[in-house]
Design an enzyme around this catalytic site. Sequence first.
Site, PDB file in Angstrom:
ATOM      1  N   LEU A 134       0.818  -1.222   0.000  1.00 13.37           N
ATOM      2  CA  LEU A 134       0.000   0.000   0.000  1.00 13.37           C
ATOM      3  C   LEU A 134       0.851   1.270   0.000  1.00 13.37           C
ATOM      4  O   LEU A 134       0.308   2.372  -0.073  1.00 13.37           O
ATOM      5  CB  LEU A 134      -0.991  -0.006   1.173  1.00 13.37           C
ATOM      6  CG  LEU A 134      -2.020  -1.155   1.138  1.00 13.37           C
ATOM      7  CD1 LEU A 134      -3.016  -1.024   2.282  1.00 13.37           C
ATOM      8  CD2 LEU A 134      -2.755  -1.235  -0.194  1.00 13.37           C
ATOM      9  N   ASN A 147       7.610  -3.148   3.184  1.00 11.65           N
ATOM     10  CA  ASN A 147       8.698  -2.477   2.449  1.00 11.65           C
ATOM     11  C   ASN A 147       8.300  -1.064   2.017  1.00 11.65           C
ATOM     12  O   ASN A 147       8.384  -0.688   0.857  1.00 11.65           O
ATOM     13  CB  ASN A 147       9.171  -3.323   1.251  1.00 11.65           C
ATOM     14  CG  ASN A 147       8.096  -3.558   0.190  1.00 11.65           C
ATOM     15  OD1 ASN A 147       6.906  -3.459   0.460  1.00 11.65           O
ATOM     16  ND2 ASN A 147       8.531  -3.869  -1.017  1.00 11.65           N
ATOM     17  N   ASP A 170       9.370  -8.972   2.590  1.00 11.26           N
ATOM     18  CA  ASP A 170       8.964  -9.107   1.188  1.00 11.26           C
ATOM     19  C   ASP A 170       9.490  -7.978   0.299  1.00 11.26           C
ATOM     20  O   ASP A 170       9.501  -6.804   0.675  1.00 11.26           O
ATOM     21  CB  ASP A 170       7.446  -9.160   1.072  1.00 11.26           C
ATOM     22  CG  ASP A 170       7.029  -9.378  -0.371  1.00 11.26           C
ATOM     23  OD1 ASP A 170       7.334 -10.453  -0.896  1.00 11.26           O
ATOM     24  OD2 ASP A 170       6.472  -8.452  -0.976  1.00 11.26           O
ATOM     25  N   ASP A 209      -0.335  -9.811  -4.609  1.00  8.45           N
ATOM     26  CA  ASP A 209       0.955  -9.102  -4.613  1.00  8.45           C
ATOM     27  C   ASP A 209       0.791  -7.734  -5.296  1.00  8.45           C
ATOM     28  O   ASP A 209       1.659  -7.292  -6.062  1.00  8.45           O
ATOM     29  CB  ASP A 209       2.066  -9.924  -5.265  1.00  8.45           C
ATOM     30  CG  ASP A 209       3.460  -9.373  -4.949  1.00  8.45           C
ATOM     31  OD1 ASP A 209       3.570  -8.391  -4.172  1.00  8.45           O
ATOM     32  OD2 ASP A 209       4.443  -9.926  -5.474  1.00  8.45           O
TER      33      ASP A 209
HETATM   34  O1  DOR Z   1       7.288  -7.616  -8.138  1.00  9.98           O
HETATM   35  C1  DOR Z   1       7.385  -7.360  -6.946  1.00  9.98           C
HETATM   36  N1  DOR Z   1       7.114  -6.125  -6.478  1.00  9.98           N
HETATM   37  N2  DOR Z   1       7.798  -8.311  -6.113  1.00  9.98           N
HETATM   38  C2  DOR Z   1       8.075  -8.051  -4.828  1.00  9.98           C
HETATM   39  O2  DOR Z   1       8.439  -8.964  -4.111  1.00  9.98           O
HETATM   40  C3  DOR Z   1       7.958  -6.662  -4.311  1.00  9.98           C
HETATM   41  C4  DOR Z   1       7.016  -5.863  -5.096  1.00  9.98           C
HETATM   42  C5  DOR Z   1       7.102  -4.382  -4.818  1.00  9.98           C
HETATM   43  O3  DOR Z   1       7.198  -3.982  -3.632  1.00  9.98           O
HETATM   44  O4  DOR Z   1       7.001  -3.598  -5.760  1.00  9.98           O
END
Ligand code: DOR
Length: 430
Positions: free
Chosen positions: A68, A99, A155, A308
């Site tokens: 988000l 992250n 992640d 995701d």
């Molecule tokens: O494609 C991805 N984008 N894989 C991830 O593990 C992180 C994510 C992101 O935070 O943009």
Amino acid sequence: MQGCNLLVKGGRVIDPLNGRDGVFDILIADGDIKQIAPRIDNPASGTDVIDAAGLVVTPGLCDMHVHLREPGREDEETVESGSRAAAAGGFTAVACMPNTQPVCDNQGIVRLVKSRQTGRCAVHPVGAVTKNLGDEELAEMGDMRLSGAVAFSNDGRPVASANLMRRALDYLRMFDVPVISHCEDLALSADGLMNEGPLATRLGLRGIPNAAEAVMAYRDVQLAALTGGRVHIAHVSCAETVEVVRQAKQRGTRVTAETCPHYCVLTEDAVIGYKEMARVNPPLRSEADRRAVVEGLADGTIDCIASDHAPHSSEEKEVEFDQAPCGMVGLETSLALCWTHLVLAKVLTPSQLVEKMAVNPRAILKIGNGTMEIGQPADLTVFDPAASWTVDPAAFQSKSRNTPFAGMTLSGRAVLTVVGGRVVRPGGRE
Ligand code: DOR
């Protein structure tokens, strides 16, 4: 806040935990489920009646893996815009990854994220395993758990140190919450840009082998077995990882797993033409991998489907393939992709899909019971399985538009959700 008074009439109610799949009326009074019966007439005055004939009614869908971007990249997404996107996609709960900038590695950020909730969707923060997602020190996971973090993950990056991962799994046994593992051996993925194989060679792009994911998944199920901790393998993309999870489950290891709609629907071919929208981590794989992932879903090896959802600004994403950040938005396409390509394709039954998108993620994160219990606050999703629509990123509620599915025609669209006893209509009308 006042709960709704609502009679949802004649929908196909799919509630796997109660073994229910049939046409029922559901009466909600002051936000609580009052009655579920083949026919309920004459509701109390002031009750809104929804004709749900032809619609599907399920326990509220839960997306256990979204980004988000708040705090730090509010231009790409916020808890508020992400919640609107979630509601539009039929979700009543999401778990958001840490992250962010700064990283959600302390109680303050966990509380901040929770405080931004709008009521359109329950937002459950995932805390970082290590401080600043680094390789040195565990984050204060106990404090974060007590402030509402539902799981822990780095992640976007792996927990590179096996010893730190071991200690995290060991420590979190006390709370019985999982580590969500982004499985990637950084030495193997190196500066790879797409799936390793003949196509990558033809396109002149450096590849990422399946082993970059599978060796890390194997490490982490071994560490779960060693510690007795719970590991959840994120975004499974390839056959080898499915096999690692399958065998670990057979041995009784406490492992669960998710995959994403894009690994079920697309292959590396989506990259042809250097399509930056198809750049994602882990990368889209071969057709054999796609089939193995789908088979893993069907046989129960893979417990959940998560989007995701990874919003990126168009300035950053719509650039040369090798410069584009990884990821795609998914909250508003996930249900329709799965309905069209898994249920209508007869890979999963509707009831299995509800398990993967509502029941199992809630059980893994211990958020809500994933069922419709009399006397409990109503939390449900109503969608039209026959609604055919074409993905138009300009119409997304999300602040970001990065999707490889633009222009694709899909079946299945959320009509409304009820979140904690309140009606939420996609598009924001409440
Ligand atoms: O494609 C991805 N984008 N894989 C991830 O593990 C992180 C994510 C992101 O935070 O943009």
